[in-house]
Design a protein around this motif. Structure first.
Motif, short mmCIF file in Angstrom:
data_model
loop_
_atom_site.label_atom_id
_atom_site.label_comp_id
_atom_site.label_asym_id
_atom_site.label_seq_id
_atom_site.Cartn_x
_atom_site.Cartn_y
_atom_site.Cartn_z
N ARG A 297 0.83 -1.22 0.00
CA ARG A 297 0.00 0.00 0.00
C ARG A 297 0.86 1.26 0.00
O ARG A 297 0.49 2.26 -0.59
CB ARG A 297 -0.97 -0.01 1.19
CG ARG A 297 -2.10 -1.03 1.03
CD ARG A 297 -3.09 -0.96 2.17
NE ARG A 297 -3.92 0.23 2.12
CZ ARG A 297 -5.03 0.35 1.39
NH1 ARG A 297 -5.43 -0.65 0.65
NH2 ARG A 297 -5.71 1.47 1.39
N THR B 225 2.51 1.67 -3.49
CA THR B 225 1.59 2.04 -4.56
C THR B 225 0.85 3.35 -4.27
O THR B 225 -0.16 3.63 -4.89
CB THR B 225 0.54 0.93 -4.77
OG1 THR B 225 -0.10 0.66 -3.52
CG2 THR B 225 1.17 -0.33 -5.28
N THR B 226 1.33 4.12 -3.31
CA THR B 226 0.80 5.45 -2.97
C THR B 226 -0.53 5.46 -2.22
O THR B 226 -1.11 6.51 -2.00
CB THR B 226 0.61 6.39 -4.19
OG1 THR B 226 -0.58 6.02 -4.89
CG2 THR B 226 1.80 6.36 -5.12
N LEU B 227 -1.04 4.29 -1.83
CA LEU B 227 -2.33 4.30 -1.13
C LEU B 227 -2.17 4.71 0.33
O LEU B 227 -3.09 5.16 0.96
CB LEU B 227 -3.00 2.92 -1.21
CG LEU B 227 -3.76 2.64 -2.50
CD1 LEU B 227 -4.27 1.21 -2.51
CD2 LEU B 227 -4.91 3.60 -2.71
N LEU C 287 0.74 6.39 3.37
CA LEU C 287 1.99 7.14 3.53
C LEU C 287 2.92 6.43 4.51
O LEU C 287 2.47 5.89 5.51
CB LEU C 287 1.69 8.54 4.07
CG LEU C 287 1.11 9.57 3.11
CD1 LEU C 287 0.83 10.86 3.86
CD2 LEU C 287 2.05 9.83 1.95
N VAL D 74 7.32 8.28 -3.66
CA VAL D 74 5.90 7.94 -3.48
C VAL D 74 5.12 8.99 -2.70
O VAL D 74 3.90 9.07 -2.80
CB VAL D 74 5.67 6.58 -2.77
CG1 VAL D 74 6.04 5.43 -3.67
CG2 VAL D 74 6.39 6.50 -1.46
N VAL D 75 5.82 9.79 -1.93
CA VAL D 75 5.11 10.82 -1.16
C VAL D 75 4.91 12.07 -2.00
O VAL D 75 3.80 12.58 -2.13
CB VAL D 75 5.88 11.17 0.14
CG1 VAL D 75 5.13 12.23 0.93
CG2 VAL D 75 6.08 9.91 0.98
N ALA E 82 3.32 11.19 -6.17
CA ALA E 82 2.38 10.07 -6.21
C ALA E 82 1.77 9.90 -7.60
O ALA E 82 1.60 8.79 -8.09
CB ALA E 82 1.29 10.28 -5.17
N ARG E 83 1.44 11.02 -8.23
CA ARG E 83 0.78 10.96 -9.54
C ARG E 83 1.67 10.26 -10.58
O ARG E 83 1.20 9.43 -11.36
CB ARG E 83 0.44 12.38 -9.99
CG ARG E 83 -0.74 12.48 -10.89
CD ARG E 83 -1.24 13.90 -10.94
NE ARG E 83 -2.23 14.15 -9.90
CZ ARG E 83 -3.55 13.92 -10.08
NH1 ARG E 83 -3.99 13.45 -11.22
NH2 ARG E 83 -4.39 14.14 -9.10
N ARG F 11 1.81 6.57 -9.91
CA ARG F 11 0.60 5.86 -10.37
C ARG F 11 0.62 5.62 -11.87
O ARG F 11 0.10 4.61 -12.34
CB ARG F 11 -0.65 6.66 -9.99
CG ARG F 11 -0.95 6.57 -8.51
CD ARG F 11 -2.23 7.30 -8.16
NE ARG F 11 -2.21 7.66 -6.75
CZ ARG F 11 -2.38 8.88 -6.27
NH1 ARG F 11 -2.66 9.88 -7.09
NH2 ARG F 11 -2.31 9.11 -4.99
N ARG F 12 1.18 6.55 -12.61
CA ARG F 12 1.26 6.43 -14.07
C ARG F 12 2.05 5.20 -14.50
O ARG F 12 1.73 4.57 -15.51
CB ARG F 12 1.94 7.66 -14.68
CG ARG F 12 1.01 8.81 -14.94
CD ARG F 12 0.40 8.72 -16.33
NE ARG F 12 -0.61 9.75 -16.49
CZ ARG F 12 -1.62 9.67 -17.34
NH1 ARG F 12 -1.75 8.61 -18.12
NH2 ARG F 12 -2.49 10.64 -17.42
#
Lengths: 323, 273
Positions: free
Chosen positions: A50, A53-55, A57, A70-71, A74-75, A78-79
């Motif tokens: 999690r 995958t950025t879900l 922190l 990832v912090v 995040a965008r 996700r790409r």
């Protein structure tokens, strides 16, 4: 030199004030590698996924995916990431084709491009025939395959699979394995996979890390880990429990470790093959007749036992240990 | 079985578009509507409630109303229809639709796409608003069959539907907010009961002037009273700018709060922990 697809440094995740779900772990996954994250239920695998995958922190530490933090990014993460979480999150009222189409469009494909991609993916996971059935009517295996297809919609560089085969029948499991291998081989996709099945990690991963109670206890290729342990074992079974107990007391000094399990005795030792004649004659002298004798190479189960002092099979819901 | 090749990857990556916020909302609205239609239990009870109000009150009070002071020459169906419409508007299925996403985990899956967070809930809210307008149309059709002749004509009907959409979208935020905060279907269902005091502590059955005591006070401060008055003026006497103005104001009052509640709840929900 290949760049690292995943870099994790000193990752900590606290829940509440004291529960350390992930306790200072660090690892790297090279681009194009299949990395297996192996551990029993509740070891911290899903929490790690999690965060990657950025879900969720991190409490502390640094995680970069494809060079993106990832912090802060995040965008971007996700790409380039495809994610199939442990709980398959699908709207049961929608059909496979609708779910894939929406997913493709949300990732920015034009309508015709999205439609083409949906066809490709349905074919890839062999769901063409069920494309227009609501997902609520799908079997567990079909849902997993669809979930995998959804994760692939935007042709990610890195694929995260959280326990992709938990609860699946052996045939569906083999299908997923074949798919994972193919994605890795043919598209060079980096794959981060968590599993509680030793066999799965052994079968798929180039490199594995074993996680227990939030810490990585050992890391390496499955072969290195098993060789490093150097433990082969001999499994001898008898007609009844009584005979097994006699044999156990007779042989308990002949190996590093001797276990008894119902009607059979298991000895862990190096150079098992050369020890066999001695053991047999000892048993024959005591008039105990073995029913069968089997030599086994070390398994990841043994590795787990060695590094954690706990038997994996007791912790995992189901183990594929072959004794 | 074939697999996408490396060259496919390049071409489709090049074609990636960044859809606008509005385009994303429309995609999510279309998807929400499609699933609502497949789960009729989310909106059929709403139709029943509204139709029930229309038929029962018209049947029970419609004939006696003629003898009440203040009702002389007024068609009771024109008087009761706005109540039926508002009860539909206050019962948007948006919250329930969102709870389904949260329960199934599809919400998380969508969070992993580049979608704007707000589009995740605005799709449901808008779809809820559209559903509510659809229910109003059903109720209107029935009212016409029962002899409704709106004083403000077809333009009045359009204004009435606009009210419905505004309230449906705004007030729909209440159940959406509760859904986001609790993730619970039961709690979301519970929140929709908020509609009872709003509907009943009003001039719902008799004009405000005839109400007494605490009910009169409650009805006076209840924004729904003014919405009812505005809609009734459309049905009974034609366009009355003053009552329309207060009606719109009241609609905004009961819409903006819940809508902001939904926005804040979304922020709380999607703030990564």
């Amino acid at each position: 030199m290949k760049k690292n697809a995943i870099e994790v440094e000193g990752l900590v995740k606290l829940f509440g004030d004291s529960f350390r779900a992930v306790d200072n772990i660090s690892f790297e996954v090279a681009s194009g590698e299949i990395f297996g994250f192996l551990g029993p239920n509740g070891a911290g695998k899903s929490t790690t996924v999690r965060i990657l995958t950025t879900l969720s922190l991190p409490t502390a530490g640094r995680v970069s995916i494809g060079g993106h933090d990832v912090v802060k990014e995040a965008r971007k993460v996700r790409r380039i990431s495809g994610v199939a979480l442990q709980e398959v999150g699908l709207d049961s009222l929608m059909t496979a084709a609708e779910l894939l189409l929406l997913q493709a469009r949300l990732f920015g494909l034009s309508r015709p491009a999205a439609a083409r991609r949906v066809e490709e993916l349905l074919q890839l996971v062999q769901l063409e025939k069920f494309a227009n059935k609501p997902v609520g009517q799908y079997s567990g295996g079909m849902r997993r395959r669809l979930d995998l297809a959804l994760a692939l919609v935007h042709q990610p560089e890195i694929l995260f699979l959280d326990e992709p085969t938990t609860g699946l029948d052996p045939v569906s499991r083999r299908d997923i394995w074949a798919e994972v291998r193919r994605l890795n081989r043919e598209l060079g996709m980096t794959i981060f996979l968590t599993t509680q099945y030793l066999e799965e990690a052994d079968e798929l991963a180039d490199r594995i890390a074993i996680i227990n109670r939030g810490r990585i206890v050992i890391e390496g290729s499955p072969e290195t880990l098993k060789v490093g342990l150097g433990n082969e074992s001999i499994n001898i079974s008898f007609v009844d429990q009584e005979a097994a107990q006699l044999a156990h007391s007779l042989l308990c000094t002949d190996a590093k470790q001797v276990q008894i399990e119902q009607k059979s005795v298991r000895l862990y030792l190096q150079g098992a093959a050369t020890a066999v004649p001695g053991l047999i004659s000892k048993l024959t002298d005591a008039n105990i007749k073995p029913l069968s004798l089997m030599l086994t190479e070390p398994t990841l189960d043994d590795v787990f036992l060695e590094v954690t002092g706990e038997a994996f099979s007791e912790k995992a819901l189901m183990s594929n240990q072959s004794t | 079985m074939t697999i996408a090749t490396q060259s496919d990857q390049v071409t489709s990556t090049n074609r990636m578009i960044s859809y606008s916020w509005l385009a994303q909302i429309l995609m999510m609205t279309a998807r929400s509507l499609r699933t609502l239609i497949r789960k009729p239990e989310t909106f059929v009870p709403g139709i029943f409630t509204s139709v029930f109000f229309l038929l029962i009150f018209n049947g029970a009070l419609g004939s006696s109303a003629q003898f009440l002071p203040g009702f002389e020459g007024v068609d009771y169906i024109a008087f009761i229809l706005p109540l039926s419409i508002i009860s539909a508007a206050l019962d948007s299925p948006a919250g329930q639709a969102l709870v389904r996403d949260l329960e199934s985990g599809y919400f998380d899956k969508l969070l992993l796409t580049p979608i704007k967070r707000s589009a995740l809930v605005l799709g449901h809210i808008l779809a809820g608003g559209i559903t509510v307008v659809f229910i109003s149309l059903v109720v209107l059709a029935l009212a016409f069959l029962l002899g409704l002749r709106p004083a403000a004509g077809s333009a009045g009907i359009l204004v009435l539907l606009a009210f419905t959409l505004l309230i449906g979208v705004g007030f729909g935020g209440l159940t959406v907010g509760v859904a986001l905060r609790t993730g619970s279907s039961a709690a979301t269902q519970g929140a929709s009961f908020a509609f009872f005091p709003f509907v009943f502590l009003t001039s719902a059955f008799f004009p405000l002037d005839f109400l007494q005591g605490w009910l009169r006070i409650a009805a006076t401060v209840n924004p729904v009273t003014y919405i009812l008055d505005a809609l009734r003026s459309l049905m009974i006497s034609g366009f009355d700018l003053e009552s329309l103005f207060f009606g719109i104001l009241a609609s905004l009052v009961i819409s903006i709060g819940p809508f902001l509640f939904a926005v804040v709840s979304l922020r709380v929900r999607t703030c990564r922990q």
